[in-house]
Design a protein around this motif. Structure first.
Motif, short mmCIF file in Angstrom:
data_model
loop_
_atom_site.label_atom_id
_atom_site.label_comp_id
_atom_site.label_asym_id
_atom_site.label_seq_id
_atom_site.Cartn_x
_atom_site.Cartn_y
_atom_site.Cartn_z
N HIS B 10 0.85 -1.19 0.00
CA HIS B 10 0.00 0.00 0.00
C HIS B 10 0.88 1.24 0.00
CE1 HIS B 10 -3.58 -2.37 1.10
NE2 HIS B 10 -2.81 -3.00 1.94
N ILE B 11 0.43 2.27 -0.69
CA ILE B 11 1.08 3.58 -0.62
C ILE B 11 0.00 4.64 -0.55
CG2 ILE B 11 2.25 5.31 -2.03
CD1 ILE B 11 4.37 3.41 -2.68
N THR B 12 0.18 5.59 0.37
CA THR B 12 -0.76 6.71 0.50
C THR B 12 -0.05 8.00 0.14
OG1 THR B 12 -1.98 5.58 2.27
CG2 THR B 12 -2.30 7.95 2.04
N SER B 18 4.01 14.13 -5.53
CA SER B 18 4.64 13.22 -6.49
C SER B 18 4.52 11.78 -6.01
CB SER B 18 6.11 13.61 -6.67
OG SER B 18 6.80 13.43 -5.44
N LEU B 19 4.72 10.87 -6.97
CA LEU B 19 4.54 9.45 -6.70
C LEU B 19 5.68 8.65 -7.31
CD1 LEU B 19 2.71 6.96 -5.94
CD2 LEU B 19 1.81 7.13 -8.26
N GLU B 20 6.14 7.65 -6.57
CA GLU B 20 7.04 6.66 -7.14
C GLU B 20 6.66 5.29 -6.62
OE1 GLU B 20 11.29 6.93 -6.34
OE2 GLU B 20 11.69 6.02 -8.29
N LEU B 21 6.37 4.39 -7.53
CA LEU B 21 6.07 3.00 -7.19
C LEU B 21 7.24 2.14 -7.62
CD1 LEU B 21 2.32 2.72 -8.30
CD2 LEU B 21 3.26 3.41 -6.09
N ARG B 22 7.68 1.29 -6.72
CA ARG B 22 8.88 0.52 -6.98
C ARG B 22 8.59 -0.85 -7.60
NH1 ARG B 22 12.00 0.13 -1.54
NH2 ARG B 22 9.89 -0.02 -0.66
N CYS B 23 9.49 -1.27 -8.46
CA CYS B 23 9.39 -2.57 -9.10
C CYS B 23 10.80 -3.10 -9.32
CB CYS B 23 8.66 -2.47 -10.43
SG CYS B 23 8.69 -4.00 -11.42
N ASN B 24 11.07 -4.31 -8.84
CA ASN B 24 12.33 -4.99 -9.11
C ASN B 24 12.03 -6.30 -9.80
OD1 ASN B 24 12.94 -3.40 -6.29
ND2 ASN B 24 14.68 -3.44 -7.68
N TYR B 25 12.84 -6.65 -10.76
CA TYR B 25 12.59 -7.85 -11.52
C TYR B 25 13.82 -8.75 -11.46
CZ TYR B 25 15.66 -5.88 -15.00
OH TYR B 25 16.75 -5.35 -15.62
N SER B 26 13.60 -10.00 -11.78
CA SER B 26 14.68 -10.97 -11.89
C SER B 26 14.50 -11.70 -13.20
CB SER B 26 14.65 -11.97 -10.72
OG SER B 26 15.61 -12.99 -10.91
N GLU B 88 -5.05 -0.03 -8.26
CA GLU B 88 -4.01 -1.04 -8.05
C GLU B 88 -3.06 -0.99 -9.24
OE1 GLU B 88 -4.54 -2.95 -5.26
OE2 GLU B 88 -2.74 -4.18 -5.39
N TYR B 89 -1.77 -1.02 -8.95
CA TYR B 89 -0.76 -0.92 -10.00
C TYR B 89 0.09 -2.19 -10.01
CZ TYR B 89 -2.05 3.95 -10.47
OH TYR B 89 -2.76 5.11 -10.70
N PHE B 90 0.25 -2.74 -11.21
CA PHE B 90 1.00 -3.98 -11.37
C PHE B 90 2.17 -3.77 -12.31
CE2 PHE B 90 -1.74 -6.89 -9.17
CZ PHE B 90 -3.01 -6.36 -9.29
N CYS B 91 3.32 -4.24 -11.87
CA CYS B 91 4.50 -4.33 -12.72
C CYS B 91 4.57 -5.75 -13.26
CB CYS B 91 5.74 -3.99 -11.90
SG CYS B 91 7.30 -4.01 -12.79
N ALA B 92 4.99 -5.89 -14.51
CA ALA B 92 5.06 -7.23 -15.11
C ALA B 92 6.28 -7.33 -16.00
CB ALA B 92 3.79 -7.52 -15.91
N VAL B 93 6.79 -8.54 -16.14
CA VAL B 93 7.94 -8.81 -17.01
C VAL B 93 7.58 -9.93 -17.97
CG1 VAL B 93 8.97 -10.45 -15.38
CG2 VAL B 93 10.42 -9.32 -17.06
N GLY B 94 8.03 -9.80 -19.21
CA GLY B 94 7.82 -10.82 -20.21
C GLY B 94 9.15 -11.28 -20.75
N ALA B 95 9.22 -12.58 -21.11
CA ALA B 95 10.48 -13.12 -21.59
C ALA B 95 10.70 -12.87 -23.07
CB ALA B 95 10.53 -14.63 -21.32
N GLY B 108 1.36 -6.39 -6.87
CA GLY B 108 0.59 -5.16 -6.96
C GLY B 108 0.85 -4.20 -5.82
N THR B 109 0.64 -2.91 -6.10
CA THR B 109 0.69 -1.86 -5.09
C THR B 109 -0.62 -1.11 -5.12
OG1 THR B 109 3.09 -1.57 -5.25
CG2 THR B 109 1.82 0.26 -4.33
N HIS B 110 -1.25 -1.03 -3.96
CA HIS B 110 -2.53 -0.33 -3.86
C HIS B 110 -2.26 1.14 -3.54
CE1 HIS B 110 -6.78 0.18 -3.31
NE2 HIS B 110 -6.63 0.58 -2.07
N LEU B 111 -2.67 2.02 -4.43
CA LEU B 111 -2.42 3.45 -4.26
C LEU B 111 -3.66 4.14 -3.70
CD1 LEU B 111 -0.66 5.97 -4.63
CD2 LEU B 111 -1.58 6.15 -6.97
N ILE B 112 -3.46 4.82 -2.58
CA ILE B 112 -4.53 5.59 -1.94
C ILE B 112 -4.18 7.07 -2.05
CG2 ILE B 112 -5.73 6.02 0.24
CD1 ILE B 112 -4.83 3.11 1.03
#
Lengths: 111, 115
Positions: B10-12, B18-26, B88-95, B108-112
Motif C-alpha cells: 500500500h502507498i498513501t 509526487s509518486l514513485e512506485l517501486r518494481c524490481n525484476y529478476s 491497483e498498480y501492477f508491474c510485469a515482465v515478459g520473456a 501489486g501496489t494499492h495506491l490511496i
C-alpha cells in the motif's frame, strides 16, 4: 472494436460442477491468455495460445483445460470445480511485438 | 524463471504530491517490462512498456518509468497525482517481445490518494 470480451461476469458454482468461461477478441490477435487473480497475489498465467490449434500450459494449469479452434475464441473449461478455483479470471490477447489487452474479468465463486 | 517484486503493498499519497512506485525484476536476459493499472472491478489497462532503447519511457495519464539495468528496477513515477489515480498498480515482465508466452506479474501496489 469491442476488444476482449468475457462472459459471464459473475458465476457461483457448487463443488464438482463444471463450466466454461468464454473469451472472444475482435482484434485479430494471434496470442491469447488466461490468468487468474487472487487477492494480494497479482495475476498468474493458467494457459496461453500462440494461434488457432496451439495451446500451452502456464504457471497454474491444474484443474483447467482450454481449446483454440478459431483466432477469435479462447474458452477456459473447469471440469470439477473446487473451492481453490474461487478467483477472478482474466482473458487477454496480444499481437506479436505488442502489449496484452485484457478483458473485464469473470468473478467465480465455488461453494 | 523470471520474477517481479513490488515491495510496497500500500502507498498513501496526498493529491498533488509526487509518486514513485517501486518494481524490481529478476530475469537472465533483456527483460520486456510493463506497468498496468487496475481500477476497482475493472480489467487491466497498460500504462507503459519498455522493450529497448531510451531507458526513460513515457506512458498514458502522465506516468513515466525508468529502466535501470544495474539495479534490476523499473520504477513508475508521476509528478503530481490526481484523485482518479487511486487504483491497483501492477508491474510485469515478459520473456519475449509482447510477452508471447505470458507475463509474470508482481503482487501489486494499492495506491490511496488523500485529499
Amino acid at each position: 472494436n469491442a476488444g476482449v470480451t468475457q462472459t459471464p461476469k459473475f458465476r457461483i458454482l457448487k463443488i464438482g460442477q463444471s463450466m466454461t468461461l468464454q473469451c472472444t477478441q475482435d482484434m485479430n490477435h494471434n496470442y491469447m491468455y488466461w490468468y487468474r487473480q487472487d487477492p494480494g497475489m497479482g495475476l498468474k498465467l493458467i494457459y496461453y495460445s500462440v494461434g488457432a490449434g496451439i495451446t500451452d500450459k502456464g504457471e497454474v494449469p491444474n484443474g483447467y483445460n482450454v481449446s483454440r479452434s478459431t483466432t477469435e475464441d479462447f474458452p477456459l473449461r473447469l471440469e470439477l470445480a473446487a473451492p481453490s478455483q474461487t478467483s477472478v479470471y482474466f482473458c487477454a490477447s496480444s499481437y506479436r511485438d505488442n502489449e496484452q489487452f485484457f478483458g473485464p474479468g469473470t468473478r467465480l465463486t465455488v461453494l | 524463471a523470471q520474477s517481479v517484486t513490488q515491495p510496497d503493498i500500500h502507498i498513501t499519497v496526498s493529491e498533488g504530491a509526487s509518486l514513485e512506485l517501486r518494481c524490481n525484476y529478476s530475469y537472465g536476459a533483456t527483460p520486456y517490462l510493463f506497468w498496468y493499472v487496475q481500477s476497482p472491478g475493472q480489467g487491466l489497462q497498460l500504462l507503459l512498456k519498455y522493450f529497448s532503447g531510451d531507458t526513460l519511457v513515457q506512458g498514458i495519464k502522465g506516468f513515466e518509468a525508468e529502466f535501470k539495468r544495474s539495479q534490476s528496477s523499473f520504477n513508475l513515477r508521476k509528478p503530481s497525482v490526481h484523485w482518479s489515480d487511486a487504483a491497483e498498480y501492477f508491474c510485469a515482465v515478459g520473456a519475449t517481445v509482447g510477452g508471447a508466452d505470458g507475463l509474470t506479474f508482481g503482487k501489486g501496489t494499492h495506491l490511496i490518494i488523500q485529499p
